[in-house]
Write a protein that holds these residues in place. Structure first.
Motif, PDB file in Angstrom:
ATOM      1  N   ARG A   1      18.745 -27.058 -33.002  1.00 35.55           N
ATOM      2  CA  ARG A   1      17.361 -27.411 -33.335  1.00 35.55           C
ATOM      3  C   ARG A   1      17.307 -28.376 -34.517  1.00 35.55           C
ATOM      4  N   GLU A   2      18.244 -28.285 -35.443  1.00 34.76           N
ATOM      5  CA  GLU A   2      18.283 -29.225 -36.575  1.00 34.76           C
ATOM      6  C   GLU A   2      18.508 -30.656 -36.105  1.00 34.76           C
ATOM      7  N   ARG A   3      19.109 -30.796 -34.928  1.00 36.67           N
ATOM      8  CA  ARG A   3      19.385 -32.119 -34.367  1.00 36.67           C
ATOM      9  C   ARG A   3      18.378 -32.517 -33.304  1.00 36.67           C
ATOM     10  N   GLY A   4      17.313 -31.747 -33.169  1.00 39.46           N
ATOM     11  CA  GLY A   4      16.259 -32.088 -32.232  1.00 39.46           C
ATOM     12  C   GLY A   4      16.605 -31.861 -30.774  1.00 39.46           C
ATOM     13  N   VAL A   5      17.601 -31.010 -30.515  1.00 38.19           N
ATOM     14  CA  VAL A   5      18.030 -30.734 -29.147  1.00 38.19           C
ATOM     15  C   VAL A   5      17.101 -29.688 -28.530  1.00 38.19           C
ATOM     16  N   VAL A   6      16.691 -29.894 -27.282  1.00 38.61           N
ATOM     17  CA  VAL A   6      15.926 -28.886 -26.560  1.00 38.61           C
ATOM     18  C   VAL A   6      16.875 -27.740 -26.234  1.00 38.61           C
ATOM     19  N   LEU A   7      16.534 -26.548 -26.704  1.00 36.20           N
ATOM     20  CA  LEU A   7      17.416 -25.396 -26.561  1.00 36.20           C
ATOM     21  C   LEU A   7      16.917 -24.465 -25.461  1.00 36.20           C
ATOM     22  N   LEU A   8      17.811 -24.092 -24.536  1.00 42.29           N
ATOM     23  CA  LEU A   8      17.502 -23.136 -23.473  1.00 42.29           C
ATOM     24  C   LEU A   8      18.216 -21.821 -23.762  1.00 42.29           C
ATOM     25  N   THR A   9      17.475 -20.722 -23.686  1.00 38.07           N
ATOM     26  CA  THR A   9      18.057 -19.399 -23.894  1.00 38.07           C
ATOM     27  C   THR A   9      17.550 -18.451 -22.812  1.00 38.07           C
ATOM     28  N   ALA A  10      18.194 -17.298 -22.697  1.00 36.27           N
ATOM     29  CA  ALA A  10      17.750 -16.297 -21.730  1.00 36.27           C
ATOM     30  C   ALA A  10      18.157 -14.910 -22.188  1.00 36.27           C
ATOM     31  N   CYS A  11      17.313 -13.930 -21.905  1.00 39.17           N
ATOM     32  CA  CYS A  11      17.722 -12.541 -22.049  1.00 39.17           C
ATOM     33  C   CYS A  11      18.303 -12.098 -20.709  1.00 39.17           C
ATOM     34  N   LEU A  12      19.220 -11.133 -20.742  1.00 40.77           N
ATOM     35  CA  LEU A  12      20.011 -10.812 -19.554  1.00 40.77           C
ATOM     36  C   LEU A  12      19.924  -9.326 -19.192  1.00 40.77           C
TER      37      LEU A  12
ATOM     38  N   THR B   1      16.524  -8.302 -27.701  1.00 38.95           N
ATOM     39  CA  THR B   1      15.500  -8.354 -28.749  1.00 38.95           C
ATOM     40  C   THR B   1      15.818  -9.448 -29.759  1.00 38.95           C
ATOM     41  N   VAL B   2      17.085  -9.553 -30.129  1.00 40.28           N
ATOM     42  CA  VAL B   2      17.519 -10.609 -31.058  1.00 40.28           C
ATOM     43  C   VAL B   2      17.314 -11.981 -30.429  1.00 40.28           C
ATOM     44  N   VAL B   3      17.707 -12.139 -29.166  1.00 41.19           N
ATOM     45  CA  VAL B   3      17.545 -13.426 -28.490  1.00 41.19           C
ATOM     46  C   VAL B   3      16.066 -13.812 -28.403  1.00 41.19           C
ATOM     47  N   HIS B   4      15.213 -12.846 -28.067  1.00 39.70           N
ATOM     48  CA  HIS B   4      13.765 -13.109 -28.029  1.00 39.70           C
ATOM     49  C   HIS B   4      13.280 -13.630 -29.383  1.00 39.70           C
ATOM     50  N   ALA B   5      13.618 -12.888 -30.437  1.00 35.49           N
ATOM     51  CA  ALA B   5      13.121 -13.233 -31.770  1.00 35.49           C
ATOM     52  C   ALA B   5      13.643 -14.588 -32.234  1.00 35.49           C
TER      53      ALA B   5
ATOM     54  N   GLU C   1      12.160 -17.612 -30.365  1.00 35.62           N
ATOM     55  CA  GLU C   1      10.833 -17.972 -30.901  1.00 35.62           C
ATOM     56  C   GLU C   1      10.975 -18.689 -32.238  1.00 35.62           C
ATOM     57  N   ARG C   2      11.869 -18.200 -33.090  1.00 32.67           N
ATOM     58  CA  ARG C   2      12.065 -18.804 -34.415  1.00 32.67           C
ATOM     59  C   ARG C   2      12.515 -20.258 -34.307  1.00 32.67           C
ATOM     60  N   HIS C   3      13.375 -20.533 -33.337  1.00 26.89           N
ATOM     61  CA  HIS C   3      13.948 -21.875 -33.203  1.00 26.89           C
ATOM     62  C   HIS C   3      13.272 -22.719 -32.124  1.00 26.89           C
ATOM     63  N   GLY C   4      12.173 -22.230 -31.573  1.00 30.55           N
ATOM     64  CA  GLY C   4      11.405 -23.016 -30.617  1.00 30.55           C
ATOM     65  C   GLY C   4      12.125 -23.275 -29.313  1.00 30.55           C
ATOM     66  N   ALA C   5      12.918 -22.310 -28.843  1.00 30.93           N
ATOM     67  CA  ALA C   5      13.679 -22.490 -27.610  1.00 30.93           C
ATOM     68  C   ALA C   5      12.808 -22.324 -26.373  1.00 30.93           C
TER      69      ALA C   5
END
Length: 283
Positions: free
Chosen positions: A103-114, A140-144, A147-151
């Motif tokens: 996110r510091e480099r402006g990359v669009v970040l994709l995440t998922a809970c499993l 729960t950590v991935v969710h939080a 959101e914090r990093h705008g993923a």
């Protein structure tokens, strides 16, 4: 304007286990998604089977940043839950460092809970519940942190697809081709809604025949058994201890204490991330 550059990080799920194609290669959801990102999209898959969050932080992250991606996926955490060294504080700190670097480099970040591996494997309750508690903590950590990093975050830990046997490979831990396509379709929908994906959505329909039941049973009896054993051997003694604790608490009617303790650990792990010096350094 150059074509989008997509880099995928993670473990066997992103590597493509469960979605074999011609010549014995693996494809997977990330490769399927890449085709729908836009004309000429460049794709690099850095995921390695068996990886944990520390492997992504220590090995995959620097290689990914060197590629200067526009989009990066980080789907990881199940292997952490299958180790005796599981520590939600360490998992949270690593994920925060990984997400933050992109996110510091402006990359669009994709995440998922499993999904929780114990349920997918059909383990008995006393064995499954400790794994479920660990996976809930990771989710729960991935969710939080998402959101914090705008993923762009995909809720893949719930829904009808989890109980649809047609979505899953013989090992019950990895999606089959149809399941990988489902992940790609759902990620593509989120990226299209955000105005990031401009190409056509991946097809939800399989390209290759579904493995026969006999082929699936043969895989489980040969390669599959070894695959599961290699990832769980160091966990088994601890898992038996955890299962014994589950039985004791259930007999006493105090099972809620285990859930409460796990919730407190997650809250403490996330709270600790407000202290910058506690975050692992990015190589």
């Amino acid at each position: 304007m150059r074509a989008p550059r997509f880099v995928a990080l993670g473990d066997s799920l992103t590597e493509g286990v469960g979605d074999p194609v011609e010549d014995g290669r693996r494809r997977g959801w990330a490769a399927l998604l890449a085709d729908g990102l836009g004309p000429g999209a460049e794709f690099t898959n850095l995921a390695v089977s068996g990886s944990q969050t520390r492997d992504v932080l220590d090995r995959q992250l620097s290689a990914a940043l060197a590629l200067r991606p526009d989009i990066a996926s980080v789907v990881i955490g199940v292997n952490d839950t299958l180790r005796c060294t599981f520590d939600i504080h360490a998992v949270a700190a690593r994920l925060d460092a990984i997400y933050g670097a992109f996110r510091e480099r402006g990359v669009v970040l994709l995440t998922a809970c499993l999904p929780d591996p114990g349920a997918m494997l059909g383990l008995p309750g006393a064995l499954a519940r400790p794994l479920a508690r660990r996976q809930r903590a990771v989710n729960t950590v991935v969710h939080a942190l998402s959101e914090r990093h705008g993923a762009v975050h995909l809720h893949a830990s719930e829904g009808a697809w989890l109980t649809d046997r047609a979505m899953w490979s013989a090992d019950r831990l990895h999606p089959g081709e149809r399941g990988h396509r489902q992940l790609a379709v759902r990620f593509h929908a989120l990226l299209t809604e955000a105005g990031i994906a401009t190409g056509p959505a991946p097809s939800a329909e399989p390209e290759f025949p579904v493995p026969t039941r006999s082929a699936s049973l043969w895989w489980l009896a040969t390669a599959g058994t070894g695959w599961v054993a290699r990832r769980c051997t160091d966990l088994l003694p601890q898992l038996l201890t955890l299962a014994a604790a589950e039985v004791r608490h259930k007999a006493r009617g105090t099972s809620a204490r285990l859930d409460l303790s796990a919730s407190h650990a997650v809250a403490a792990a996330l709270a600790a991330l407000s202290v910058p010096e506690q975050r692992p350094e990015v190589a």
